[in-house]
Design an enzyme around this catalytic site. Structure first.
Site, PDB file in Angstrom:
ATOM      1  N   ASP A  31       0.823  -1.209   0.000  1.00  0.00           N
ATOM      2  CA  ASP A  31       0.000   0.000   0.000  1.00  0.00           C
ATOM      3  C   ASP A  31       0.859   1.262   0.000  1.00  0.00           C
ATOM      4  OD1 ASP A  31      -2.406  -1.272  -0.020  1.00  0.00           O
ATOM      5  OD2 ASP A  31      -2.722  -1.153   2.149  1.00  0.00           O
ATOM      6  N   LYS A  36      -3.155   4.205  -3.876  1.00  0.00           N
ATOM      7  CA  LYS A  36      -3.606   5.323  -4.704  1.00  0.00           C
ATOM      8  C   LYS A  36      -2.381   5.979  -5.322  1.00  0.00           C
ATOM      9  CE  LYS A  36      -7.199   7.564  -2.828  1.00  0.00           C
ATOM     10  NZ  LYS A  36      -7.993   8.562  -2.128  1.00  0.00           N
ATOM     11  N   MET A  41      -7.081   9.075  10.252  1.00  0.00           N
ATOM     12  CA  MET A  41      -7.779   9.686   9.107  1.00  0.00           C
ATOM     13  C   MET A  41      -8.705  10.828   9.548  1.00  0.00           C
ATOM     14  SD  MET A  41      -8.601   6.155   7.050  1.00  0.00           S
ATOM     15  CE  MET A  41      -8.860   5.119   8.478  1.00  0.00           C
TER      16      MET A  41
HETATM   17  N1  SAH Z   1      -3.553   0.103   9.429  1.00  0.00           N
HETATM   18  C1  SAH Z   1      -2.958   1.402   9.715  1.00  0.00           C
HETATM   19  C2  SAH Z   1      -3.967   2.517   9.558  1.00  0.00           C
HETATM   20  C3  SAH Z   1      -4.394   2.733   8.126  1.00  0.00           C
HETATM   21  S1  SAH Z   1      -5.526   4.043   7.955  1.00  0.00           S
HETATM   22  C4  SAH Z   1      -2.354   1.366  11.121  1.00  0.00           C
HETATM   23  O1  SAH Z   1      -2.591   0.418  11.882  1.00  0.00           O
HETATM   24  O2  SAH Z   1      -1.612   2.284  11.460  1.00  0.00           O
HETATM   25  C5  SAH Z   1      -4.474   5.358   7.481  1.00  0.00           C
HETATM   26  C6  SAH Z   1      -4.294   6.318   8.634  1.00  0.00           C
HETATM   27  O3  SAH Z   1      -3.345   5.785   9.562  1.00  0.00           O
HETATM   28  C7  SAH Z   1      -3.713   7.663   8.248  1.00  0.00           C
HETATM   29  O4  SAH Z   1      -4.700   8.531   7.751  1.00  0.00           O
HETATM   30  C8  SAH Z   1      -3.176   8.130   9.573  1.00  0.00           C
HETATM   31  O5  SAH Z   1      -4.219   8.549  10.412  1.00  0.00           O
HETATM   32  C9  SAH Z   1      -2.626   6.830  10.154  1.00  0.00           C
HETATM   33  N2  SAH Z   1      -1.195   6.648   9.838  1.00  0.00           N
HETATM   34  C10 SAH Z   1      -0.642   5.607   9.205  1.00  0.00           C
HETATM   35  N3  SAH Z   1       0.700   5.743   9.135  1.00  0.00           N
HETATM   36  C11 SAH Z   1       0.996   6.912   9.740  1.00  0.00           C
HETATM   37  C12 SAH Z   1       2.196   7.617  10.008  1.00  0.00           C
HETATM   38  N4  SAH Z   1       3.398   7.162   9.646  1.00  0.00           N
HETATM   39  N5  SAH Z   1       2.110   8.786  10.670  1.00  0.00           N
HETATM   40  C13 SAH Z   1       0.927   9.262  11.079  1.00  0.00           C
HETATM   41  N6  SAH Z   1      -0.233   8.641  10.846  1.00  0.00           N
HETATM   42  C14 SAH Z   1      -0.213   7.490  10.199  1.00  0.00           C
END
Ligand code: SAH
Length: 287
Positions: free
Chosen positions: A52, A74, A189
């Site tokens: 992803d 995306k 998000m």
């Molecule tokens: N499965 C992922 C979440 C995916 S949804 C997890 O467990 O972390 C995507 C959201 O995750 C983003 O919009 C943000 O809110 C958060 N996110 C993922 N990676 C991030 C990062 N390196 N820094 C800050 N937020 C992050």
């Protein structure tokens, strides 16, 4: 290629990747050091890695030479591939007898649609393994020096998403219930609807002065942290140019950052040993 070059060393105690299997793995928030050994073991054996947008390039560098890296996120403003198409792709690769690593940001089962993909595999009779990852809402906060829980501040924490499948505010959240029931709220998000979300939480009884920490690109070289308040967070984030991916943490735990910002300390920040100002009143627990 000689036999010797083809052999990938599997560390003791870790599984061999069987052809025709899918390993559904979390890659953590970005820093490759936050990969699990299972995920790294998968990366080194996989014939194809379907990844992803939030999986950092430095992690993809572990893919074995000659393996396929297939981007499923995306790209450049184009709509993201349909979830069904990604699942079908995993099934197709597995049926070809490939060792398929599905690599997702953070943890695959936390706002990551890992469950949907795994159920698709079940339906197609494809064997799979789930490899949890460090989720941004915990590990990302830790990289900003914000613990998800701390005895002096909270005994509960709620994880929520700031938008639903259609991009709107999630309709199923009881904002008043969350505002009143959870001392710490960690939001994924949430940047798009931050103004409405913070309003809902204030309407639900939270103080506009409550501390908020926004951690952007957590654990990556361009990590950026904004300390703000519930009443001003949306305006402050806009003024600071904070962009997704970001996790938003609401609650007193954010104050601990002045004591626990270990990354800041590496570049000279002086940390306070009593960030909550409790030293005079603290009841030291002897047990
Ligand atoms: N499965 C992922 C979440 C995916 S949804 C997890 O467990 O972390 C995507 C959201 O995750 C983003 O919009 C943000 O809110 C958060 N996110 C993922 N990676 C991030 C990062 N390196 N820094 C800050 N937020 C992050």
């Amino acid at each position: 290629m000689s036999r010797r070059e083809e052999t990938v060393e599997i560390p003791q105690g870790l599984p061999e990747f069987e052809p025709g299997w899918v390993w559904l793995a979390g890659a953590g928030p970005g820093d490759p050091g936050l990969l699990t050994l299972h995920a790294l073991n998968g990366l080194r054996q996989a014939d194809v890695v379907v990844y992803d947008a939030l999986v950092d390039q430095s992690i993809l560098a572990w893919i074995k030479p000659g393996a396929i890296a297939d981007f499923a996120g995306k790209r450049g403003g184009k709509p993201s591939p349909k979830q069904r198409d990604i699942t079908l792709k995993l099934i197709e690769y597995a049926k070809e007898g490939k060792k398929v690593l599905r690599l997702k940001g953070g943890d695959p089962f936390v706002f990551g649609r890992g469950g949907e993909e795994a159920l698709g595999l079940v339906g197609a009779g494809i064997p799979f393994r789930i490899i949890p990852g460090i989720t941004a809402g915990i590990g990302g906060l830790a990289y900003a020096g914000i613990p998800a829980t701390h005895r002096d501040t909270n005994q509960a924490v709620t994880f929520l998403t700031g938008h639903d499948q259609t991009g709107l505010m999630p309709g199923a959240i009881n904002w008043q219930g969350v505002a009143q029931g959870s001392q710490v709220i960690v939001m994924y998000m949430a940047m798009k609807h931050l103004a409405s979300i913070s309003e809902k939480l204030i309407e639900g009884g939270r103080s506009p002065a409550e501390p908020v920490g926004i951690v952007c690109n957590a654990s990556l070289a361009n990590q950026d942290v904004l300390e703000t308040t519930l009443g001003t967070c949306a305006a402050d984030a806009a003024a600071a140019g904070i962009e997704p991916p970001a996790v938003v943490c609401v609650g007193e735990v954010v104050r601990l950052r002045s004591g626990l910002d270990w990354m800041g300390a590496m570049s000279g920040r002086i940390l306070r040993s009593d960030p909550l100002g409790l030293s005079s009143s603290r009841n030291v627990d002897a047990g």
